[in-house]
Scaffold this motif. Structure first.
Motif: not given
Lengths: 398, 268
Positions: A247-260
Motif C-alpha cells: 500500500l502507498t498513499v500520496a498527496g496526488s494521484e500522479q505521485e502515488a502512481e510513481n510510488r507504486a
C-alpha cells in the motif's frame, strides 16, 4: 477495521544480483552496515506508526535477502521496548524452523510482558523453501505444525505447574513456562493460502490471515465463515479475518502512481526461487501435484495467476498498476482513492477486520514511507468508520 | 517409453498395510526392493530375473498404491514390515536384492535377521554415512528439479529420458503420474533428515552373515563407486563388482549386466 504496519525488511532492493533470492545467495553480498541502516529505518517507521495509532506486524524468513528477520520474536522484543500503544503481531514464528515449541512459548510470554500485554502470536508452517534451511521434513509438516501450535497454546495458558507432553513430534517430561504472559489469553493467528488452513483456523477459533492473493481471499474467507458457522453455531466476526496488501498513499494521484511503480518489483521478486525449492514434497497433496504434472510439461508448475473480481486472473509481472490495486495486491492513490479501493476490495471478498499493509516495497525511500504511512494513518484510517458491515449474499459452498 | 512404475496385479496384507506386489516367475524366491521411482513388471530386469526366480517385488508402504499407516516413518520400520512379509509368505533361502533406497532397506533387513535369506545383493545402495561431516555422502535428490532427474540417475541421457517418458507426464496413465507424486512424498518422509542415511546402520553392517554382492554403476552420481567400496568393506566377506558406463539406476540402465551379475552370484 484495524491496520497493521508490516515490513519484510528486505535487503534485495539495495543490491544488484540476478537469480534466486532464497537459499543459495552468498551472504558476502549482504553488507552488515547496510543491514543495520535498514533495521534503523524500519524501526523508525514502526515507531512513527505507534505514535499514529497503528499496529505493527513482523515476520521472519531464513537464508534469504528478502527478509532481514530470522527471528520474529527477537525483532518484537526490540519493538516492544521502543513502542507504547501498538498491538504487536508476530506473523509469524516459522514453525518449520523452530525445533522447540517450549522455547517459543517462553520467548513469546516475555515479549507479552515487555509490551504490557500487546502481543498477538501467529505461528506459520513455513514457506515452500524453508524446509531446505531448517532440515525439518516437509512431509507431515502440517501435522507437526498442529502439534506445535497446540503445545504453545497449552504452555501459555497453563499456570498451575508443570505438565508432561508426549506427542508424535515433541516430547517433554515437564513443561512449565515462567513467567506466564501478561495477557490471560494471547490472541493466536495463522496465515494461509488454502481452504484447509482457513477451515482449521475456523475450527480453532483463531484469526486467519491471507497475503497478497487477490480475490482468492474471497474463497478462503468464505471457507472460514462456513466452517466457523458449522463448528461454533454463529457467524464469524470480521475481526477473525485479515488480508495483507502492499500500500502507498500520496498527496496526488500522479505521485502515488510513481510510488507504486517503484514498489511493484517487490511482487515479482517473491517468485525468484529455484524450481526445486518451489514445490517440496508434502506441501501439496500427491493428487494435486499429479494433476499439475499432467498439465505442465517437464513438471514445471507455473506460478498461479492472481484471481480478479470477475473470475479472471492477472500475471503480476505483466499486469497494469490499475490491475494491482483492483486485486488488492498493491493499493495506491490519494487518501480518497485508497479508501475507495480498500472499500471495494473489502466488500468484494466478503469483509475482513484487519488490513495488514506493507508500505516499504522495493526501492521506495525511508522518507516516502514515513510520508505515505502518515497520510494513511491521518487521512484514510479515520474514515474506516464510514465502512458499513459487508452484506453476504453469496451462497456458501460446502 | 513409459515410466519405471506400473500397477502390480496382486496385493498382500501385512498387518494393517495393503502392499502392492509383483509376483512373477518360478524357482527360488527373490525379493526385489525398489528405489524412489518404484518398480514395474514390464521392466526388462524383472522379466529376465523371472526366468530363474520367483520374483517378488512389493511397492514400499506409501509408494505405488501401497498404504502407509501413521507411525511408519523410517527405513528401519520398512525392514520390520518386510521381515513380516517373509514370514507371512513363508519364504526360505531368499535372494534379497535392493536398488538405491531399496538397497538401504535390504541392508536394514539383513542386519536384523538373515533367518529366511540365502544371499544379499546391494545395488547402488544408500543408507550409511561414511564421509566427513562437511560433505553430503548421498547427493541430495531434493535439490534437483524434475528436469534434472534423468541426468542425475543415469549415465546415458537417452536411457534416462526414456525411463521418465521423455519427461512428458501428460501422456502417462493417471495412476503412474500419481505414483510419481506419491513416491516422491514417501521417499522424502523416509530419507529427508538425515539426508539418505540411518546414523545407526554403519555399526550394524557387521551382523550381515550371508554371502553379499555389492554391485555399483561406475558412473553413479548419487553415491560414487568409492562409497560402494566402503559399503562392501563394511560387510564381512562381501564381493564388490561394478558395471561400466552405468549410472545410479543400474537395474534400468544395464539390465543385462545387472541380472547376469545376480544370477551368477546366486549360482556360486
Amino acid at each position: 477495521m484495524k491496520s497493521w504496519h508490516f515490513s519484510e525488511q528486505a535487503y534485495t532492493p539495495y543490491t544488484d544480483f540476478e537469480g534466486p533470492i532464497r537459499l543459495t545467495v552468498p551472504s558476502e553480498i549482504v553488507d552488515p552496515k547496510m543491514v543495520l541502516q535498514i533495521k534503523d529505518w524500519r524501526l523508525e517507521e514502526w515507531c512513527q506508526s505507534d505514535e499514529l495509532g497503528l499496529n505493527i506486524m513482523i515476520n521472519e524468513h531464513h537464508a534469504t535477502t528478502n527478509t532481514l528477520s530470522t527471528s520474529v520474536l527477537q525483532d518484537l522484543a526490540v519493538v516492544a521496548r521502543a513502542t507504547k500503544k501498538a498491538r504487536l503481531l508476530s506473523l509469524g514464528v516459522l514453525v518449520t524452523n523452530r525445533m522447540d515449541p517450549l522455547r517459543v512459548a517462553e520467548e513469546a510470554a516475555m515479549i507479552d510482558i515487555l509490551s504490557r500485554g500487546r502481543l498477538e502470536l501467529g505461528l506459520v508452517r513455513g514457506a515452500n523453501w524453508e524446509p531446505f534451511s531448517s532440515n525439518i521434513n516437509p512431509v507431515r509438516a502440517r501435522e507437526r505444525y498442529e502439534e506445535f501450535f497446540n503445545l504453545v497454546v497449552k504452555t501459555l495458558s497453563t499456570t498451575d505447574g508443570p505438565f508432561p507432553w508426549e506427542g508424535e513430534f515433541f516430547q517433554y517430561r515437564s513443561v512449565n513456562c515462567i513467567p506466564r504472559p501478561w495477557q490471560r489469553k494471547v490472541p493466536m493467528w495463522i496465515p494461509g493460502h488454502s481452504t484447509d488452513s482457513a477451515r482449521w483456523a475456523a475450527r480453532n477459533d483463531i484469526t486467519f490471515a491471507t497475503f497478497l492473493c487477490g480475490y482468492l481471499a474471497k474463497i478462503l474467507f468464505d471457507a472460514y465463515r462456513d466452517e466457523y458457522r458449522k463448528v461454533h453455531a454463529r457467524e464469524a466476526p470480521d475481526e477473525k479475518l485479515a488480508y495483507l496488501s502492499c500500500l502507498t498513499v500520496a498527496g496526488s494521484e500522479q505521485e502515488a502512481e510513481n510510488r507504486a511503480q517503484i514498489m511493484r518489483p517487490y511482487l515479482a521478486s517473491i517468485g525468484r526461487i529455484q524450481q526445486w525449492a518451489s514445490n517440496p514434497p508434502g506441501y501439496q497433496s500427491p493428487a494435486f501435484y499429479a494433476k499439475a504434472l499432467k498439465k505442465s510439461r517437464r513438471g514445471n508448475i507455473a506460478g498461479p495467476l492472481i484471481p480478479t473480481k470477475d473470475g479472471g486472473g492477472i500475471d503480476i509481472a505483466t499486469c497494469s498498476l490499475e490491475d494491482l490495486r483492483n486485486t488488492g495486491m498493491l493499493i495506491w492513490g490519494t487518501p480518497d482513492t485508497v479508501l475507495e479501493k480498500l472499500k471495494e476490495f473489502r466488500e468484494g471478498v466478503g469483509g475482513f477486520g484487519h488490513l495488514l499493509f506493507m508500505p516499504d516495497c522495493h526501492r521506495i525511500t525511508h522518507d516516502e514511507i514515513m510520508d505515505s504511512v502518515k497520510l494513511y494513518a491521518n487521512e484514510v484510517v479515520p474514515r474506516f468508520e464510514d465502512f458499513q458491515p459487508v452484506e453476504r449474499r453469496q451462497k456458501i459452498s460446502a | 517409453m513409459g515410466y519405471m512404475y506400473s500397477k502390480a496385479e496382486k496385493s498382500v496384507k501385512i498387518n494393517d498395510i495393503d502392499l502392492e506386489l509383483i509376483d512373477v516367475g518360478s524357482g527360488p524366491a527373490l525379493l526385489y526392493l525398489h528405489p524412489v521411482d518404484g518398480v514395474s513388471a514390464k521392466l526388462p530386469f524383472i522379466e529376465k530375473l523371472s526366468g530363474q526366480f520367483r520374483v517378488l517385488a512389493p511397492s514400499h508402504p506409501g509408494f505405488g498404491t501401497s498404504t502407509l499407516p501413521t507411525g511408519v516413518i523410517t527405513p528401519d520400520d520398512l525392514a520390520y514390515i518386510y521381515l513380516d512379509l517373509l514370514d507371512r509368505l513363508d519364504l526360505e533361502d531368499v535372494t534379497l536384492v535392493g536398488s538405491s533406497f531399496g538397497g538401504w532397506v535390504a541392508a536394514e533387513i539383513a542386519t536384523k535377521s538373515t533367518k529366511r535369506l540365502a544371499r544379499l545383493v546391494l545395488a547402488d545402495t544408500t543408507g550409511v554415512k561414511f564421509g566427513s561431516h562437511l560433505q553430503q555422502d548421498v547427493t541430495d535428490y531434493f535439490q534437483v528439479a524434475i528436469e534434472g532427474l534423468p541426468a542425475l540417475l543415469f549415465h546415458d541421457q537417452k536411457i534416462g529420458l526414456e525411463a521418465f517418458n521423455g519427461l512428458d507426464f501428460s501422456s502417462l496413465p493417471d495412476d503412474e503420474v500419481l505414483a510419481f507424486a506419491r513416491n516422491r512424498d514417501s521417499f522424502c518422509l523416509f530419507s529427508y533428515n538425515p539426508n539418505g542415511f540411518n546414523p545407526a546402520l554403519k555399526r550394524r553392517l557387521h551382523r550381515i552373515d550371508i554371502p553379499t554382492l555389492v554391485l555399483w554403476g561406475e558412473e553413479d552420481k548419487i553415491v560414487p563407486v568409492s562409497y560402494g567400496k566402503q559399503f562392501a568393506e563394511s560387510i564381512p566377506g562381501a564381493i564388490f563388482n561394478t558395471i561400466p558406463a552405468c549410472g545410479h539406476y543400474s537395474h534400468i540402465e544395464k539390465p543385462d549386466e545387472f541380472t547376469s551379475a545376480i544370477i551368477g552370484f546366486a549360482n556360486t
